[in-house]
Every structure is written in C-alpha cells, then in structure tokens.
Write a protein that holds these residues in place. Structure first.
Motif, PDB file in Angstrom:
ATOM      1  N   PRO A  50       9.060   9.896  -0.778  1.00 34.22           N
ATOM      2  CA  PRO A  50       7.677   9.620  -0.370  1.00 34.22           C
ATOM      3  C   PRO A  50       7.146  10.686   0.589  1.00 34.22           C
ATOM      4  CG  PRO A  50       9.195   8.114   0.721  1.00 34.22           C
ATOM      5  CD  PRO A  50      10.005   8.937  -0.233  1.00 34.22           C
ATOM      6  N   SER A  51       5.828  10.767   0.672  1.00 33.03           N
ATOM      7  CA  SER A  51       5.193  11.698   1.600  1.00 33.03           C
ATOM      8  C   SER A  51       5.402  11.216   3.033  1.00 33.03           C
ATOM      9  CB  SER A  51       3.694  11.791   1.302  1.00 33.03           C
ATOM     10  OG  SER A  51       3.073  10.552   1.606  1.00 33.03           O
ATOM     11  N   LEU A  52       5.081  12.078   3.986  1.00 34.77           N
ATOM     12  CA  LEU A  52       5.226  11.740   5.396  1.00 34.77           C
ATOM     13  C   LEU A  52       4.344  10.551   5.776  1.00 34.77           C
ATOM     14  CD1 LEU A  52       6.411  12.326   8.168  1.00 34.77           C
ATOM     15  CD2 LEU A  52       4.573  13.992   8.524  1.00 34.77           C
ATOM     16  N   ILE A  53       3.140  10.486   5.253  1.00 35.04           N
ATOM     17  CA  ILE A  53       2.236   9.380   5.584  1.00 35.04           C
ATOM     18  C   ILE A  53       2.767   8.053   5.042  1.00 35.04           C
ATOM     19  CG2 ILE A  53       0.654   9.634   3.627  1.00 35.04           C
ATOM     20  CD1 ILE A  53      -1.000   9.101   6.781  1.00 35.04           C
ATOM     21  N   VAL A  54       3.345   8.065   3.862  1.00 34.12           N
ATOM     22  CA  VAL A  54       3.929   6.848   3.287  1.00 34.12           C
ATOM     23  C   VAL A  54       5.150   6.424   4.101  1.00 34.12           C
ATOM     24  CG1 VAL A  54       5.118   5.903   1.265  1.00 34.12           C
ATOM     25  CG2 VAL A  54       3.028   7.224   0.965  1.00 34.12           C
ATOM     26  N   THR A  55       5.993   7.380   4.447  1.00 33.20           N
ATOM     27  CA  THR A  55       7.168   7.076   5.265  1.00 33.20           C
ATOM     28  C   THR A  55       6.743   6.514   6.619  1.00 33.20           C
ATOM     29  OG1 THR A  55       8.412   8.820   4.160  1.00 33.20           O
ATOM     30  CG2 THR A  55       9.271   8.043   6.281  1.00 33.20           C
ATOM     31  N   THR A  56       5.712   7.102   7.213  1.00 28.80           N
ATOM     32  CA  THR A  56       5.195   6.610   8.494  1.00 28.80           C
ATOM     33  C   THR A  56       4.678   5.177   8.338  1.00 28.80           C
ATOM     34  OG1 THR A  56       4.589   8.864   9.114  1.00 28.80           O
ATOM     35  CG2 THR A  56       3.547   7.082  10.353  1.00 28.80           C
ATOM     36  N   GLY A  57       3.968   4.909   7.249  1.00 29.82           N
ATOM     37  CA  GLY A  57       3.479   3.551   6.998  1.00 29.82           C
ATOM     38  C   GLY A  57       4.612   2.549   6.866  1.00 29.82           C
ATOM     39  N   LEU A  58       5.681   2.937   6.168  1.00 28.86           N
ATOM     40  CA  LEU A  58       6.833   2.037   6.011  1.00 28.86           C
ATOM     41  C   LEU A  58       7.553   1.813   7.333  1.00 28.86           C
ATOM     42  CD1 LEU A  58       8.131   3.304   2.555  1.00 28.86           C
ATOM     43  CD2 LEU A  58       7.038   1.099   3.044  1.00 28.86           C
ATOM     44  N   VAL A  59       7.609   2.841   8.175  1.00 28.21           N
ATOM     45  CA  VAL A  59       8.194   2.676   9.514  1.00 28.21           C
ATOM     46  C   VAL A  59       7.314   1.731  10.334  1.00 28.21           C
ATOM     47  CG1 VAL A  59       8.705   3.861  11.694  1.00 28.21           C
ATOM     48  CG2 VAL A  59       9.443   4.874   9.517  1.00 28.21           C
ATOM     49  N   LEU A  60       5.997   1.884  10.215  1.00 30.80           N
ATOM     50  CA  LEU A  60       5.071   1.006  10.935  1.00 30.80           C
ATOM     51  C   LEU A  60       5.266  -0.455  10.536  1.00 30.80           C
ATOM     52  CD1 LEU A  60       2.718   0.619  12.882  1.00 30.80           C
ATOM     53  CD2 LEU A  60       1.163   1.146  10.976  1.00 30.80           C
ATOM     54  N   VAL A  61       5.568  -0.694   9.273  1.00 28.82           N
ATOM     55  CA  VAL A  61       5.849  -2.061   8.817  1.00 28.82           C
ATOM     56  C   VAL A  61       6.967  -2.663   9.665  1.00 28.82           C
ATOM     57  CG1 VAL A  61       6.846  -3.418   6.929  1.00 28.82           C
ATOM     58  CG2 VAL A  61       5.037  -1.744   6.451  1.00 28.82           C
ATOM     59  N   TRP A  62       8.063  -1.936   9.816  1.00 28.76           N
ATOM     60  CA  TRP A  62       9.205  -2.447  10.578  1.00 28.76           C
ATOM     61  C   TRP A  62       8.898  -2.556  12.065  1.00 28.76           C
ATOM     62  CZ3 TRP A  62      12.487  -5.306   8.342  1.00 28.76           C
ATOM     63  CH2 TRP A  62      12.732  -5.139   6.984  1.00 28.76           C
ATOM     64  N   VAL A  63       8.052  -1.674  12.576  1.00 27.66           N
ATOM     65  CA  VAL A  63       7.627  -1.776  13.976  1.00 27.66           C
ATOM     66  C   VAL A  63       6.847  -3.077  14.177  1.00 27.66           C
ATOM     67  CG1 VAL A  63       6.119  -0.757  15.736  1.00 27.66           C
ATOM     68  CG2 VAL A  63       7.680   0.709  14.426  1.00 27.66           C
TER      69      VAL A  63
ATOM     70  N   ALA B  29       0.838  -1.210   0.000  1.00 30.84           N
ATOM     71  CA  ALA B  29       0.000   0.000   0.000  1.00 30.84           C
ATOM     72  C   ALA B  29       0.870   1.256   0.000  1.00 30.84           C
ATOM     73  CB  ALA B  29      -0.927  -0.004   1.214  1.00 30.84           C
ATOM     74  N   CYS B  30       1.952   1.239   0.753  1.00 30.81           N
ATOM     75  CA  CYS B  30       2.843   2.411   0.814  1.00 30.81           C
ATOM     76  C   CYS B  30       3.653   2.565  -0.472  1.00 30.81           C
ATOM     77  CB  CYS B  30       3.781   2.290   2.014  1.00 30.81           C
ATOM     78  SG  CYS B  30       2.938   2.461   3.600  1.00 30.81           S
ATOM     79  N   LEU B  31       4.216   1.474  -0.961  1.00 28.31           N
ATOM     80  CA  LEU B  31       5.052   1.564  -2.161  1.00 28.31           C
ATOM     81  C   LEU B  31       4.280   2.090  -3.356  1.00 28.31           C
ATOM     82  CD1 LEU B  31       7.199  -1.706  -1.950  1.00 28.31           C
ATOM     83  CD2 LEU B  31       7.910   0.642  -1.455  1.00 28.31           C
ATOM     84  N   TRP B  32       3.027   1.645  -3.528  1.00 32.04           N
ATOM     85  CA  TRP B  32       2.233   2.101  -4.663  1.00 32.04           C
ATOM     86  C   TRP B  32       1.903   3.590  -4.574  1.00 32.04           C
ATOM     87  CZ3 TRP B  32       2.691  -0.450  -8.802  1.00 32.04           C
ATOM     88  CH2 TRP B  32       2.758  -1.838  -8.811  1.00 32.04           C
ATOM     89  N   ARG B  33       2.098   4.173  -3.385  1.00 31.20           N
ATOM     90  CA  ARG B  33       1.805   5.591  -3.216  1.00 31.20           C
ATOM     91  C   ARG B  33       3.052   6.475  -3.225  1.00 31.20           C
ATOM     92  NH1 ARG B  33      -2.057   2.588  -2.004  1.00 31.20           N
ATOM     93  NH2 ARG B  33      -4.209   3.258  -2.148  1.00 31.20           N
ATOM     94  N   ILE B  34       4.190   5.890  -3.559  1.00 29.98           N
ATOM     95  CA  ILE B  34       5.403   6.683  -3.767  1.00 29.98           C
ATOM     96  C   ILE B  34       5.364   7.174  -5.209  1.00 29.98           C
ATOM     97  CG2 ILE B  34       7.925   6.636  -3.908  1.00 29.98           C
ATOM     98  CD1 ILE B  34       7.896   4.485  -1.707  1.00 29.98           C
ATOM     99  N   PRO B  35       5.363   8.492  -5.402  1.00 32.60           N
ATOM    100  CA  PRO B  35       5.312   9.015  -6.778  1.00 32.60           C
ATOM    101  C   PRO B  35       6.435   8.434  -7.638  1.00 32.60           C
ATOM    102  CG  PRO B  35       5.024  10.784  -5.185  1.00 32.60           C
ATOM    103  CD  PRO B  35       5.404   9.554  -4.396  1.00 32.60           C
TER     104      PRO B  35
END
Length: 194
Positions: free
Chosen positions: A134-147, A119-125
């Motif tokens: 990537p936007s802050l929300i996408v970066t936050t989502g990718l950080v959440l993945v690792w969490v 979901a995050c990768l598809w939203r990286i322009p």
C-alpha cells in the motif's frame, strides 16, 4: 448509576458481532449469487473502482450496522441485543434515553475506525484478490485505525466511568441496568405477550 466495565462492554460488543457476522455471511452469499448470476454486470460495477467500492460497501454493510446500533440504543431498550444480554443500557448524563440524532452520531463515531479500514483497504492496489504494497497514505490510515481503537480501549480503562472517546464527544454513558429493573422489564414483557 453503575458504569459498565470495559470487559462487560466488550462482551456485549462480541455478542452484537454475532448478529453482524450473520449479516456479513448473508451479504457474502448474496454477493456470490449476484457475481455468478444474471446480475453479474451490475455487481461488478458496484466494485469497479475504489470510490464506487467504498460507497457500495458503506451502503450494504456499514449503514445497516450503524442503524442497528443507533436505532437499538435510541429505542426504549436503550441497548442493542448484546448490551441487553449483558444487562447494559446507553444513556445521557441524566440517565435518560438518547435522542435519535445523538444516537446516530454516537454510532457513526463508533464506526469511524471500521469505515476508515474499508476506505484504506479499497485503495490498496489489487485488493482483495492480489494486494500489493500500500501507499504511505493508506498505511498511515491503517495505523490511524489502530490508534483510534487503542485510544478507545485506553479511555475505557483509565476513566472511572469507562467511557470511550465517542462517549466523551457525544456525552453518553454505558451503565449497568439494576437487576430489579431487568426483572421488572422481563415480567412486563411476559404480561404483554399473554
């Protein structure tokens, strides 16, 4: 019950990932063929924007993998191919096979980090050809993945029963199949084959 160690569970997942990788390679080959062939327009429409791309990726990739885990762990084996090779089984608290709904929920929760990554990768322009910041929300989502991945690993390390977060939520355990049960199952299969 003897509970499976984190290392044994990770080894089983790596074995299962061989099957998943073979499926991924097949998808790539089919995707290349479709992208160059007469169905090029349909293929391009499947990945035209982030939302359609995510749905396409879910249906073609995540759903089959989810069903592989859920149906295998609900089966009489109570295990995927990798878990069987490592002598493991997924059970409820009583040591009984999971119901199909419980197995589906367990597999769905297990794959949340994987799906969140998509979901995050598809939203990286520009993804995947020429990605930009990537936007802050996408970066936050990718950080959440690792969490989430880290929390699952830590929960397996600290608990005596080596349960992941999704095991806790669904009430499941991954246990070691006693050696005599494995031998009996192997002998039973040989008799059935004759």
């Amino acid at each position: 019950m003897t509970f499976a160690s984190m290392w044994r569970r990770c080894s089983a997942f790596l074995l299962d990932y061989l099957i998943i990788s073979a499926y991924l390679i097949l998808l790539v080959i089919v995707g290349i063929r479709l992208g160059l062939g007469p169905l090029k327009t349909i293929f391009q429409a499947m990945f035209a924007d982030p939302n359609v791309s995510e749905v396409s990726a879910f249906l073609l990739l995540v759903l089959p993998v989810l069903l592989y885990f859920a149906l295998s762990e609900h089966s009489s084996w109570q295990a995927t191919w990798g878990k069987r090779k490592m002598g493991l089984r997924v059970t409820n608290a009583s040591g009984i096979r999971l119901s199909l709904p419980r197995s589906l929920v367990r597999s769905l929760l297990k794959l949340v980090p994987w799906e969140l990554t998509h979901a995050c990768l598809w939203r990286i322009p520009g993804w995947p050809v020429a990605p930009t910041t990537p936007s802050l929300i996408v970066t936050t989502g990718l950080v959440l993945v690792w969490v989430l991945v880290g929390a699952n690993l830590v929960s397996m390390l600290v608990g005596k029963k080596h349960r992941t977060l999704y095991d806790w939520i669904v009430g499941t355990y991954v246990v070691v199949v006693p050696r005599h049960d494995r031998l009996f199952a192997s002998e039973k299969r040989q008799v059935e084959m004759r």
